[in-house]
Write an enzyme that holds these catalytic residues in place. Structure first.
Site, PDB file in Angstrom:
ATOM      1  N   HIS A   1      22.648 -40.688  37.896  1.00  0.00           N
ATOM      2  CA  HIS A   1      22.066 -41.006  39.207  1.00  0.00           C
ATOM      3  C   HIS A   1      20.763 -41.793  39.033  1.00  0.00           C
ATOM      4  CE1 HIS A   1      24.199 -37.108  40.656  1.00  0.00           C
ATOM      5  NE2 HIS A   1      24.868 -38.130  41.157  1.00  0.00           N
TER       6      HIS A   1
ATOM      7  N   LYS B   1      31.395 -27.384  51.304  1.00  0.00           N
ATOM      8  CA  LYS B   1      31.442 -27.398  49.841  1.00  0.00           C
ATOM      9  C   LYS B   1      30.421 -26.398  49.302  1.00  0.00           C
ATOM     10  CE  LYS B   1      31.788 -31.059  46.482  1.00  0.00           C
ATOM     11  NZ  LYS B   1      31.435 -32.459  46.197  1.00  0.00           N
TER      12      LYS B   1
ATOM     13  N   ARG C   1      31.823 -45.260  37.948  1.00  0.00           N
ATOM     14  CA  ARG C   1      31.776 -44.928  36.532  1.00  0.00           C
ATOM     15  C   ARG C   1      33.002 -45.453  35.815  1.00  0.00           C
ATOM     16  NH1 ARG C   1      30.136 -38.947  38.190  1.00  0.00           N
ATOM     17  NH2 ARG C   1      31.310 -39.732  39.951  1.00  0.00           N
TER      18      ARG C   1
ATOM     19  N   SER D   1      27.718 -34.516  37.967  1.00  0.00           N
ATOM     20  CA  SER D   1      27.096 -33.220  38.276  1.00  0.00           C
ATOM     21  C   SER D   1      28.042 -32.083  37.895  1.00  0.00           C
ATOM     22  CB  SER D   1      26.770 -33.129  39.767  1.00  0.00           C
ATOM     23  OG  SER D   1      25.842 -34.115  40.130  1.00  0.00           O
TER      24      SER D   1
END
Ligand SMILES: Nc1ncnc2c1ncn2[C@@H]1O[C@H](COP(=O)(O)OP(=O)(O)OP(=O)(O)O)[C@@H](O)[C@H]1O
Ligand SMILES: [Mg+2]
Length: 160
Positions: A17, A41, A90, A128
């Site tokens: 990040h 979530k 990514r 993460s």
């Protein structure tokens, strides 16, 4: 004034990040890093904790504002008077989801442009989720997190 929003869950923030934030801030006058509050979530860190860690990490970066939002990203972007959304890719695995979201956001707000940035190669597998898993099992997080957040994240994840 060129304003971009970099939205995400940042649960917790990591060096991938940070790499993106550093690239993004070069393109704009203000980059709002916005923590999505998603009640559906289950998160490892509260929105307040995630924002605090982002603030700590970006404290010497004057163009960065840290905030949180819920609801539609396009509504939030309008509220912040942003012209751009910054997202990261990514690998191919990110592409399909990001592509769908960018097109949907374009339908909802044609004036808002999504900008995709690629991280330094060494961060291209950092997420993460990976940080949470390694932290949970007491593994080494030095390569994934800024030094200043290491203790805090390690302590937070051990308790999970
Ligand atoms: N290592 C990285 N390099 C480049 N972009 C990244 C990286 N990690 C996350 N991003 C991008 O940052 C944005 C916010 O991502 P998010 O908060 O979901 O992080 P994440 O690491 O994917 O977390 P999780 O594993 O919980 O999904 C997304 O656009 C995501 O593609
Ligand atoms: Mg993700």
């Amino acid at each position: 004034m060129r304003i971009a929003i970099y939205p995400g869950s940042f649960d917790p923030v990591h060096l991938g990040h940070l790499d993106l934030i550093q690239r993004g801030e070069k393109l704009v006058d203000k980059l709002v890093v916005a923590v999505l509050h998603n009640p559906d979530k289950r998160a490892a860190f509260s929105v307040a904790e995630r924002m605090e860690m982002l603030r700590e990490m970006t404290k010497d970066m004057p163009k960065i504002e840290v905030d949180s939002f819920d609801g539609l990203l396009v509504d939030y972007a309008r509220k912040k008077k942003a012209q751009f959304i910054v997202r990261g890719v990514r690998a191919f695995s990110d592409f399909e989801f990001e592509f769908q979201m960018a097109l949907m956001n374009r339908k909802l707000a044609p004036e808002l442009e999504t900008v995709f940035l690629m991280p330094k190669e060494k961060y291209s597998a950092v997420s993460s989720k990976l940080v949470r898993e390694i932290g949970h099992f007491g593994g080494d997080l030095h390569e994934l997190l800024p030094e200043s957040l290491l203790d805090r994240v390690v302590t937070g994840l051990r308790k999970q």
